[in-house]
Design a protein around this motif. Structure first.
Motif, PDB file in Angstrom:
ATOM      1  N   VAL A  38       0.865  -1.182   0.000  1.00 34.57           N
ATOM      2  CA  VAL A  38       0.000   0.000   0.000  1.00 34.57           C
ATOM      3  C   VAL A  38       0.900   1.229   0.000  1.00 34.57           C
ATOM      4  O   VAL A  38       1.717   1.404   0.891  1.00 34.57           O
ATOM      5  N   ASN A  39       0.752   2.033  -1.019  1.00 38.92           N
ATOM      6  CA  ASN A  39       1.475   3.295  -1.121  1.00 38.92           C
ATOM      7  C   ASN A  39       0.717   4.156  -2.118  1.00 38.92           C
ATOM      8  O   ASN A  39       0.816   3.968  -3.325  1.00 38.92           O
ATOM      9  N   TYR A  40      -0.081   5.066  -1.596  1.00 39.12           N
ATOM     10  CA  TYR A  40      -0.954   5.870  -2.458  1.00 39.12           C
ATOM     11  C   TYR A  40      -0.936   7.309  -1.957  1.00 39.12           C
ATOM     12  O   TYR A  40      -1.110   7.558  -0.770  1.00 39.12           O
ATOM     13  N   THR A  41      -0.736   8.243  -2.875  1.00 43.40           N
ATOM     14  CA  THR A  41      -0.704   9.661  -2.526  1.00 43.40           C
ATOM     15  C   THR A  41      -1.678  10.424  -3.407  1.00 43.40           C
ATOM     16  O   THR A  41      -1.788  10.135  -4.601  1.00 43.40           O
ATOM     17  N   LEU A  42      -2.373  11.386  -2.793  1.00 45.28           N
ATOM     18  CA  LEU A  42      -3.246  12.255  -3.568  1.00 45.28           C
ATOM     19  C   LEU A  42      -3.269  13.642  -2.953  1.00 45.28           C
ATOM     20  O   LEU A  42      -2.967  13.822  -1.775  1.00 45.28           O
ATOM     21  N   ASN A  43      -3.605  14.626  -3.768  1.00 44.45           N
ATOM     22  CA  ASN A  43      -3.780  15.988  -3.311  1.00 44.45           C
ATOM     23  C   ASN A  43      -5.265  16.141  -2.979  1.00 44.45           C
ATOM     24  O   ASN A  43      -6.113  16.021  -3.875  1.00 44.45           O
ATOM     25  N   ILE A  44      -5.556  16.394  -1.721  1.00 47.85           N
ATOM     26  CA  ILE A  44      -6.953  16.451  -1.275  1.00 47.85           C
ATOM     27  C   ILE A  44      -7.732  17.540  -2.016  1.00 47.85           C
ATOM     28  O   ILE A  44      -8.840  17.303  -2.495  1.00 47.85           O
ATOM     29  N   VAL A  45      -7.164  18.721  -2.123  1.00 48.36           N
ATOM     30  CA  VAL A  45      -7.874  19.851  -2.730  1.00 48.36           C
ATOM     31  C   VAL A  45      -8.131  19.600  -4.213  1.00 48.36           C
ATOM     32  O   VAL A  45      -9.239  19.805  -4.714  1.00 48.36           O
ATOM     33  N   ARG A  46      -7.131  19.127  -4.919  1.00 51.05           N
ATOM     34  CA  ARG A  46      -7.250  18.940  -6.369  1.00 51.05           C
ATOM     35  C   ARG A  46      -7.952  17.634  -6.747  1.00 51.05           C
ATOM     36  O   ARG A  46      -8.828  17.611  -7.598  1.00 51.05           O
ATOM     37  N   ASP A  47      -7.560  16.521  -6.083  1.00 52.75           N
ATOM     38  CA  ASP A  47      -8.017  15.195  -6.498  1.00 52.75           C
ATOM     39  C   ASP A  47      -9.270  14.692  -5.777  1.00 52.75           C
ATOM     40  O   ASP A  47      -9.994  13.855  -6.312  1.00 52.75           O
ATOM     41  N   ALA A  48      -9.497  15.154  -4.553  1.00 53.98           N
ATOM     42  CA  ALA A  48     -10.611  14.610  -3.769  1.00 53.98           C
ATOM     43  C   ALA A  48     -11.158  15.654  -2.797  1.00 53.98           C
ATOM     44  O   ALA A  48     -11.079  15.490  -1.586  1.00 53.98           O
ATOM     45  N   PRO A  49     -11.749  16.739  -3.303  1.00 63.20           N
ATOM     46  CA  PRO A  49     -12.256  17.785  -2.403  1.00 63.20           C
ATOM     47  C   PRO A  49     -13.356  17.292  -1.452  1.00 63.20           C
ATOM     48  O   PRO A  49     -13.566  17.891  -0.399  1.00 63.20           O
ATOM     49  N   LEU A 137     -12.322  -4.325   9.201  1.00 63.11           N
ATOM     50  CA  LEU A 137     -11.670  -3.994   7.941  1.00 63.11           C
ATOM     51  C   LEU A 137     -10.168  -3.819   8.189  1.00 63.11           C
ATOM     52  O   LEU A 137      -9.771  -3.356   9.259  1.00 63.11           O
ATOM     53  N   ARG A 138      -9.363  -4.193   7.197  1.00 65.13           N
ATOM     54  CA  ARG A 138      -7.919  -3.965   7.320  1.00 65.13           C
ATOM     55  C   ARG A 138      -7.689  -2.461   7.223  1.00 65.13           C
ATOM     56  O   ARG A 138      -8.124  -1.814   6.290  1.00 65.13           O
ATOM     57  N   ARG A 139      -6.990  -1.922   8.221  1.00 65.45           N
ATOM     58  CA  ARG A 139      -6.764  -0.484   8.293  1.00 65.45           C
ATOM     59  C   ARG A 139      -5.335  -0.152   7.891  1.00 65.45           C
ATOM     60  O   ARG A 139      -4.411  -0.900   8.196  1.00 65.45           O
ATOM     61  N   TYR A 140      -5.178   0.981   7.226  1.00 60.21           N
ATOM     62  CA  TYR A 140      -3.870   1.439   6.789  1.00 60.21           C
ATOM     63  C   TYR A 140      -3.540   2.779   7.436  1.00 60.21           C
ATOM     64  O   TYR A 140      -4.409   3.464   7.969  1.00 60.21           O
ATOM     65  N   THR A 141      -2.266   3.162   7.363  1.00 57.04           N
ATOM     66  CA  THR A 141      -1.779   4.403   7.965  1.00 57.04           C
ATOM     67  C   THR A 141      -1.980   5.574   7.009  1.00 57.04           C
ATOM     68  O   THR A 141      -1.671   5.464   5.823  1.00 57.04           O
ATOM     69  N   VAL A 142      -2.471   6.686   7.544  1.00 55.24           N
ATOM     70  CA  VAL A 142      -2.667   7.901   6.756  1.00 55.24           C
ATOM     71  C   VAL A 142      -1.783   8.995   7.334  1.00 55.24           C
ATOM     72  O   VAL A 142      -1.783   9.235   8.540  1.00 55.24           O
ATOM     73  N   THR A 143      -1.033   9.670   6.459  1.00 53.08           N
ATOM     74  CA  THR A 143      -0.255  10.834   6.875  1.00 53.08           C
ATOM     75  C   THR A 143      -0.635  12.011   5.978  1.00 53.08           C
ATOM     76  O   THR A 143      -0.892  11.841   4.791  1.00 53.08           O
ATOM     77  N   ILE A 144      -0.660  13.191   6.593  1.00 48.91           N
ATOM     78  CA  ILE A 144      -1.027  14.416   5.889  1.00 48.91           C
ATOM     79  C   ILE A 144       0.189  15.339   5.885  1.00 48.91           C
ATOM     80  O   ILE A 144       0.838  15.527   6.905  1.00 48.91           O
ATOM     81  N   SER A 145       0.471  15.904   4.728  1.00 48.13           N
ATOM     82  CA  SER A 145       1.538  16.897   4.593  1.00 48.13           C
ATOM     83  C   SER A 145       1.001  18.008   3.687  1.00 48.13           C
ATOM     84  O   SER A 145       0.918  17.827   2.463  1.00 48.13           O
ATOM     85  N   LEU A 149      -2.259  13.811   0.981  1.00 49.19           N
ATOM     86  CA  LEU A 149      -2.611  12.698   1.857  1.00 49.19           C
ATOM     87  C   LEU A 149      -1.911  11.452   1.316  1.00 49.19           C
ATOM     88  O   LEU A 149      -1.947  11.192   0.110  1.00 49.19           O
ATOM     89  N   ARG A 150      -1.252  10.719   2.218  1.00 51.39           N
ATOM     90  CA  ARG A 150      -0.544   9.503   1.810  1.00 51.39           C
ATOM     91  C   ARG A 150      -1.030   8.323   2.642  1.00 51.39           C
ATOM     92  O   ARG A 150      -1.151   8.430   3.853  1.00 51.39           O
ATOM     93  N   VAL A 151      -1.290   7.217   1.971  1.00 53.93           N
ATOM     94  CA  VAL A 151      -1.733   5.982   2.626  1.00 53.93           C
ATOM     95  C   VAL A 151      -0.635   4.950   2.463  1.00 53.93           C
ATOM     96  O   VAL A 151      -0.158   4.702   1.352  1.00 53.93           O
TER      97      VAL A 151
END
Length: 153
Positions: A38-49, A137-145, A149-151
């Motif tokens: 699991v390694n997924y990054t997105l821009n909250i404002v642009r990709d998933a408001p 549910l299997r839970r993953y780590t979320v970090t915000i910078s 947002l990175r999972v």
């Protein structure tokens, strides 16, 4: 000497009662969903408001870039009612099949369309709140910078 021995035994009994009653054995901590990268990054404002609103969620079933990994059945990212972000694998742990994915709602519940188990995702537990499953549910780590947002696992 008898007093010290009696006090020692009393402490052991009290500790044992607390230790055995504090653990809720209702749900199994083992998770049958296979561990996948699991390694997924997105821009909250642009990709998933929608993720800027409490109860907002997105389901990701395909990586958006090379080098990004989304676990076993995909990712569910949820903005919780406690202002934290949570990420889970979309696969139902009771069914344990990639293609059987939970369906989230803004009410903080994700439901499996097959076994009808409902999972609490609103406060980050991912635990079943009704239905057949004894697994969360299997839970993953979320970090915000900043806006990103990175999972990860």
């Amino acid at each position: 000497m008898k007093f010290v021995k009696r006090e020692y035994i009393t402490c052991i009994i009290i500790f044992s009662i607390i230790a055995f009653t504090a653990c809720d054995q209702r749900y199994n901590t083992y998770n049958p969903i296979p561990e996948m990268p699991v390694n997924y990054t997105l821009n909250i404002v642009r990709d998933a408001p929608i993720l800027m609103t409490q109860g907002g969620f997105i389901s990701i079933t395909e990586p958006n870039k090379s080098g990004q990994y989304i676990g076993y059945g995909g990712l569910l990212i949820f903005y919780g009612f406690d202002n934290y972000y949570y990420a889970y694998d979309l696969s139902c742990p009771h069914e344990c099949k990639k293609e059987i994915r939970v369906i989230p709602s803004m009410a903080g519940i994700a439901e499996c369309p097959e076994c009808k188990t409902k999972y609490d995702i609103g406060f980050g537990t991912g635990m079943p709140s009704g239905g057949e499953s004894e697994y969360g549910l299997r839970r993953y780590t979320v970090t915000i910078s900043g806006e990103n947002l990175r999972v990860t696992k």
